[in-house]
Design a protein around this motif. Structure first.
Motif, mmCIF file in Angstrom:
data_model
loop_
_atom_site.group_PDB
_atom_site.id
_atom_site.type_symbol
_atom_site.label_atom_id
_atom_site.label_comp_id
_atom_site.label_asym_id
_atom_site.label_seq_id
_atom_site.Cartn_x
_atom_site.Cartn_y
_atom_site.Cartn_z
ATOM 1 N N LEU A 1 0.832 -1.205 0.000
ATOM 2 C CA LEU A 1 0.000 0.000 0.000
ATOM 3 C C LEU A 1 0.865 1.252 0.000
ATOM 4 C CD1 LEU A 1 -2.680 1.484 0.168
ATOM 5 C CD2 LEU A 1 -2.681 1.078 2.648
ATOM 6 N N GLN A 2 1.949 1.242 0.762
ATOM 7 C CA GLN A 2 2.819 2.415 0.796
ATOM 8 C C GLN A 2 3.466 2.652 -0.567
ATOM 9 O OE1 GLN A 2 3.144 4.728 3.351
ATOM 10 N NE2 GLN A 2 4.093 5.800 1.635
ATOM 11 N N GLN A 3 3.862 1.593 -1.249
ATOM 12 C CA GLN A 3 4.422 1.748 -2.591
ATOM 13 C C GLN A 3 3.386 2.314 -3.557
ATOM 14 O OE1 GLN A 3 5.763 -2.300 -2.872
ATOM 15 N NE2 GLN A 3 7.911 -1.748 -2.569
ATOM 16 N N LEU A 4 2.138 1.861 -3.423
ATOM 17 C CA LEU A 4 1.072 2.409 -4.262
ATOM 18 C C LEU A 4 0.905 3.903 -3.999
ATOM 19 C CD1 LEU A 4 -1.306 2.114 -6.227
ATOM 20 C CD2 LEU A 4 -2.736 1.491 -4.263
ATOM 21 N N LYS A 5 0.948 4.291 -2.734
ATOM 22 C CA LYS A 5 0.825 5.709 -2.394
ATOM 23 C C LYS A 5 1.977 6.516 -2.994
ATOM 24 C CE LYS A 5 -1.791 5.181 1.918
ATOM 25 N NZ LYS A 5 -1.786 5.373 3.386
ATOM 26 N N ASN A 6 3.187 5.968 -2.930
ATOM 27 C CA ASN A 6 4.342 6.649 -3.526
ATOM 28 C C ASN A 6 4.186 6.777 -5.039
ATOM 29 O OD1 ASN A 6 5.441 6.760 -0.983
ATOM 30 N ND2 ASN A 6 6.879 5.074 -1.305
ATOM 31 N N LEU A 7 3.671 5.737 -5.661
ATOM 32 C CA LEU A 7 3.440 5.741 -7.109
ATOM 33 C C LEU A 7 2.447 6.836 -7.477
ATOM 34 C CD1 LEU A 7 4.061 3.998 -9.740
ATOM 35 C CD2 LEU A 7 1.904 2.836 -9.257
ATOM 36 N N ALA A 8 1.382 6.939 -6.687
ATOM 37 C CA ALA A 8 0.315 7.896 -6.987
ATOM 38 C C ALA A 8 0.747 9.344 -6.809
ATOM 39 C CB ALA A 8 -0.891 7.596 -6.110
ATOM 40 N N GLU A 9 1.824 9.572 -6.079
ATOM 41 C CA GLU A 9 2.285 10.944 -5.838
ATOM 42 C C GLU A 9 2.836 11.600 -7.102
ATOM 43 O OE1 GLU A 9 5.103 10.664 -2.693
ATOM 44 O OE2 GLU A 9 3.580 10.405 -1.117
ATOM 45 N N ASN A 10 3.272 10.779 -8.075
ATOM 46 C CA ASN A 10 3.833 11.323 -9.307
ATOM 47 C C ASN A 10 2.709 11.647 -10.283
ATOM 48 O OD1 ASN A 10 5.131 11.736 -11.832
ATOM 49 N ND2 ASN A 10 6.855 10.480 -11.184
ATOM 50 N N ASN A 11 2.663 12.882 -10.766
ATOM 51 C CA ASN A 11 1.597 13.306 -11.675
ATOM 52 C C ASN A 11 1.639 12.601 -13.025
ATOM 53 O OD1 ASN A 11 0.496 15.104 -9.827
ATOM 54 N ND2 ASN A 11 1.826 16.794 -10.487
ATOM 55 N N LEU A 12 2.751 11.920 -13.325
ATOM 56 C CA LEU A 12 2.807 11.120 -14.557
ATOM 57 C C LEU A 12 1.829 9.954 -14.513
ATOM 58 C CD1 LEU A 12 6.536 10.461 -15.615
ATOM 59 C CD2 LEU A 12 4.757 11.584 -16.982
ATOM 60 N N PHE A 13 1.489 9.517 -13.299
ATOM 61 C CA PHE A 13 0.765 8.262 -13.137
ATOM 62 C C PHE A 13 -0.663 8.478 -12.650
ATOM 63 C CE2 PHE A 13 5.284 6.954 -11.927
ATOM 64 C CZ PHE A 13 5.628 6.709 -13.249
ATOM 65 N N THR A 14 -1.548 7.664 -13.187
ATOM 66 C CA THR A 14 -2.951 7.649 -12.779
ATOM 67 C C THR A 14 -3.255 6.282 -12.184
ATOM 68 O OG1 THR A 14 -3.524 9.154 -14.579
ATOM 69 C CG2 THR A 14 -5.329 7.937 -13.566
ATOM 70 N N ILE A 15 -4.033 6.268 -11.127
ATOM 71 C CA ILE A 15 -4.455 5.009 -10.509
ATOM 72 C C ILE A 15 -5.907 4.735 -10.887
ATOM 73 C CG2 ILE A 15 -4.666 3.694 -8.372
ATOM 74 C CD1 ILE A 15 -1.785 4.562 -9.139
ATOM 75 N N GLY A 16 -6.169 3.533 -11.346
ATOM 76 C CA GLY A 16 -7.521 3.133 -11.695
ATOM 77 C C GLY A 16 -7.950 1.931 -10.885
ATOM 78 N N ALA A 17 -9.236 1.601 -10.957
ATOM 79 C CA ALA A 17 -9.809 0.492 -10.197
ATOM 80 C C ALA A 17 -9.797 -0.797 -11.015
ATOM 81 C CB ALA A 17 -11.229 0.833 -9.772
#
Length: 333
Positions: free
Chosen positions: A216-232
């Motif tokens: 979960l922490q890695q996902l949060k770090n990933l989401a912090e970069n505006n290059l990346f979008t998180i989807g369901a």
């Protein structure tokens, strides 16, 4: 002039690329893995020859029927650890946007997906009983290894490069049959069967080489970069069309709520697990106010594409030249 305009409209296409793992597993029956070397080669091609856009721009272009010509979007499904450790740094290095569709039930403890654990047990266990028995709802199902109890060098060679739907060995055939049996089930049913299957190996190995999910922490770090979008991608990756709408809504809404709560942002996009959906799935997504959803149907996205049926191409472990060739082929479809 009119004919030129019509022809020009139909030339406006987008390719949505679908990746899963950036790794080099010993076997890859669903052809989900792309090596780090080949993935970087893909990014070099995309950066040099194409315009890679984010998912917001893609969705807006489809909704407004103003899709730009020959653009490409990158997506990743499931949430494997190597998406964070290997894909993320390369995407950042090349400045390429990507969307990650996340199944959240595996984030806790970085648990492997059931199909990966099943593969490791059936395909890679050094010794299995000659007969394998599985109890499902008081019914016994049996498999006979027919001389493949011991994992010989010959069997290992036959497993190199095998694909699930063309099993080259008895073990591979059993793996595929078990996958077909387990795929339509819900997570608690899959877990119950896996509990039985874990008892099969004669030599227990608690350090199996199973690919993990990111934390979960890695996902949060990933989401912090505006290059990346998180989807369901649902809570537990069920084959949605096998289940009533109530179950589908629960799986999708729980996933959306979890991601929005943990990441503190709206989750607007969805990818159908294994490309499996029906009209009730689409109704559920609209009720939950998703903006768009992605299939596994290998066709380009065009201005007339339904935003809840956006097509994607699965990318295999190709080198630079074959990848370039595939992109050209796909744009011609």
């Amino acid at each position: 002039m009119t004919m030129f305009k019509i022809r020009n409209i139909f030339q406006k296409k987008a390719l949505v690329l679908m990746y899963h793992k950036i790794s080099e597993p010993e076997t890859d029956p669903w052809e989900l893995a792309v090596s780090e070397k080949n993935f970087e080669a893909h990014l070099e091609v995309l950066k040099r020859k194409y315009t890679v856009i984010g998912i917001d721009e893609l969705a807006e272009g489809l909704k407004s029927k103003k899709l730009h010509k020959n653009v490409i979007a990158i997506t990743f499904d499931d949430g494997y650890l190597n998406n964070f450790t290997t894909a993320r740094p390369l995407l950042e290095q090349y400045g390429v946007p990507a969307t990650f569709f996340i199944t959240d039930s595996n984030l806790t403890g970085q648990q492997p997906f059931w199909w990966d654990e099943l593969e490791q047990i059936i395909i890679h266990s050094e010794r299995l009983p000659q007969r394998l028995s599985l109890k499902i709802n008081s019914e016994n199902i049996e498999f006979d290894l027919n001389g493949e109890s011991e994992l010989t060098d010959t069997i290992k060679r036959n497993h190199v490069g095998f694909v699930a739907y063309e099993p080259p060995t008895v073990r591979a055939d059993i793996y595929f049959k078990l996958w077909q049996l387990m795929s339509p089930l819900l997570k608690n049913e899959q877990d119950a069967l896996l509990k039985q299957i874990r008892e099969w190996p004669i030599d227990k190995n608690d350090d199996l080489a199973i690919e993990k999910c990111m934390s979960l922490q890695q996902l949060k770090n990933l989401a912090e970069n505006n290059l990346f979008t998180i989807g369901a991608h649902t809570k537990s990756h069920p084959a949605l069309s096998y289940h009533p709408k109530k179950i589908q809504l629960e799986e999708i809404s729980a996933n959306k709520l979890f991601l929005e709560t943990e990441l503190n942002r709206e989750i607007k996009y969805f990818a159908y697990p294994s490309g499996n959906f029906n009209e009730e799935t689409i109704e559920s997504l609209k009720e939950l106010r998703f903006d768009a959803a992605f299939t596994t149907n290998p066709l380009p996205a065009k201005a007339k594409t339904d935003v809840f049926k956006i097509n994607r191409f699965q990318v295999n472990n190709w080198g630079k030249e074959k990848f370039e060739s595939k992109l050209k082929q796909w744009f011609k479809l």
